[in-house]
Design an enzyme around this catalytic site. Sequence first.
Site, mmCIF file in Angstrom:
data_model
loop_
_atom_site.group_PDB
_atom_site.id
_atom_site.type_symbol
_atom_site.label_atom_id
_atom_site.label_comp_id
_atom_site.label_asym_id
_atom_site.label_seq_id
_atom_site.Cartn_x
_atom_site.Cartn_y
_atom_site.Cartn_z
ATOM 1 N N HIS A 193 41.356 32.918 42.166
ATOM 2 C CA HIS A 193 41.049 34.391 41.871
ATOM 3 C C HIS A 193 39.585 34.588 41.763
ATOM 4 O O HIS A 193 38.916 33.416 40.931
ATOM 5 C CB HIS A 193 41.762 34.244 40.279
ATOM 6 N N HIS A 205 36.120 37.761 42.054
ATOM 7 C CA HIS A 205 35.813 39.146 41.768
ATOM 8 C C HIS A 205 34.881 39.561 43.132
ATOM 9 O O HIS A 205 33.848 40.122 42.737
ATOM 10 C CB HIS A 205 34.969 39.465 40.342
ATOM 11 N N GLU A 230 43.485 32.794 32.283
ATOM 12 C CA GLU A 230 44.620 33.409 33.474
ATOM 13 C C GLU A 230 45.627 32.361 33.935
ATOM 14 O O GLU A 230 46.234 32.316 35.077
ATOM 15 C CB GLU A 230 43.942 33.853 34.847
ATOM 16 N N HIS A 289 39.151 44.889 39.420
ATOM 17 C CA HIS A 289 39.028 43.530 38.674
ATOM 18 C C HIS A 289 38.727 42.589 39.746
ATOM 19 O O HIS A 289 37.608 42.082 39.579
ATOM 20 C CB HIS A 289 40.154 43.375 38.156
ATOM 21 N N GLU A 330 40.844 40.763 64.072
ATOM 22 C CA GLU A 330 41.450 39.733 63.796
ATOM 23 C C GLU A 330 41.897 39.622 62.414
ATOM 24 O O GLU A 330 42.519 38.717 61.837
ATOM 25 C CB GLU A 330 40.544 38.556 64.006
HETATM 26 P P1 13P Z 1 38.473 32.646 32.564
HETATM 27 O O1 13P Z 1 36.867 32.396 32.113
HETATM 28 O O2 13P Z 1 39.215 32.768 31.403
HETATM 29 O O3 13P Z 1 38.728 31.920 33.676
HETATM 30 O O4 13P Z 1 38.506 34.531 32.925
HETATM 31 C C1 13P Z 1 37.752 34.766 33.875
HETATM 32 C C2 13P Z 1 38.559 35.767 34.803
HETATM 33 O O5 13P Z 1 38.055 36.150 35.778
HETATM 34 C C3 13P Z 1 39.591 36.448 33.961
HETATM 35 O O6 13P Z 1 40.359 37.543 34.816
HETATM 36 ZN ZN ZN Z 2 39.008 38.074 36.747
#
Ligand code: 13P
Ligand code: ZN
Length: 274
Positions: free
Chosen positions: A142, A144, A119, A213, A172
Site C-alpha cells: 500500500h 500513496h 491497515e 488516498h 504496454e
Molecule cells: P500506518 O502508519 O499505520 O501503516 O498507516 C499509514 C497509512 O498509509 C494508512 O493508510
Molecule cells: Zn495510506
Amino acid sequence: MKDSIINKSETIKKFIEIIDNMYRLGWDEKNGGNISVLMDEEEVKRVFGKAKTKRTIPLPLIANENIRGLVFVITGTTKYFRNVKNDPKTNIGVMRISQDGTKAEVIWGFENNGTFTSEIYAHLLCHSTRLKIDPNHHVVMHTHPLYILALTHVHELDEKSLTVDLWRTMTESVIVYPDGVGLIPWQVCGTQKIGEETAEKMKKTRCVIWPLHGIYGCENNLDDAFGLIETIEKSAQIFLLTHNHLEIINDITDQGIKDVAKRFNVTPVKGYLK
Ligand code: 13P
Ligand code: ZN
C-alpha cells in the site's frame, strides 16, 4: 547492514531496499504506506531457527484459517519509510499469525514496543483472498503515489472508464494490468470495512485504488508489486500530462489494446473494450 538476521534474509533485505526506493519516488510521505510480505517457511527456519516469540500482540480481527501459522515481514504503524534503511529493527517487524488467528507473535523487530500497521485488516484479508486464488502470492503493498492520487480528484470514479483511460496512455499498460484497476468508494482508512472491500475487489484484480488516498497492489514478489504500482502511477502521470491542456490527436484505440493483449497472451477484462 550489520544485523545478522537481515544479512541472512533475502526477503528482509529486498523489503528494505524497495521501501527506500518508494520513499525516494515521493510515494510515502511521513508514515504513509505499509507493506507486508509472506516469508516462506524454509527461509523462516534458515533465518530464525526455531523462531522464538519475543512477545505477542492481539490482532484486531480473527485471521482467516488459511493464513494462520504464516510468517510475515510487515511495516510498523506510524513509522516512516524514510527511516527503515537506517533502523529496520524499530520500523519493521517479523511476526507469525497464531494458530487460533487472534494474535501476532513477534519474532524479530518492532523494537521499543512497536506494532504492525493500522491497515492490518486490509493486509491480512488481502493475503487470505489472494492465497486462495494464487498459491504463489506473497506481497501486499500500500502506498500513496502522487499521480494516482491526483487522478482520483479529477477522474470519474468508475472502474471501467478509469481502467481504459489508463490502458490508453502507454502501449504496454494492458500487459501489466490486464485485470484492470479496482476502485472502492472513499471512506475512512484503517478499518475492517475498508479491508474487507479491498480484499473483495482482489478476487478479480491485483490492484485497488482508494480514491483520494492511494493504492493497494498484490503480487507474488516485491519486484512485481512495485512494478505493478509504478506502471499504474506512470499511466496516471501521462494521463494528467496529456488531458485538460492540449487536444488529444493520437490515442491507442480499443483495437490496438486488444491486439497488444493478443500478442502477449493476456485477456483484458471482458466488456471493457469495444
Ligand atoms: P500506518 O502508519 O499505520 O501503516 O498507516 C499509514 C497509512 O498509509 C494508512 O493508510
Ligand atoms: Zn495510506
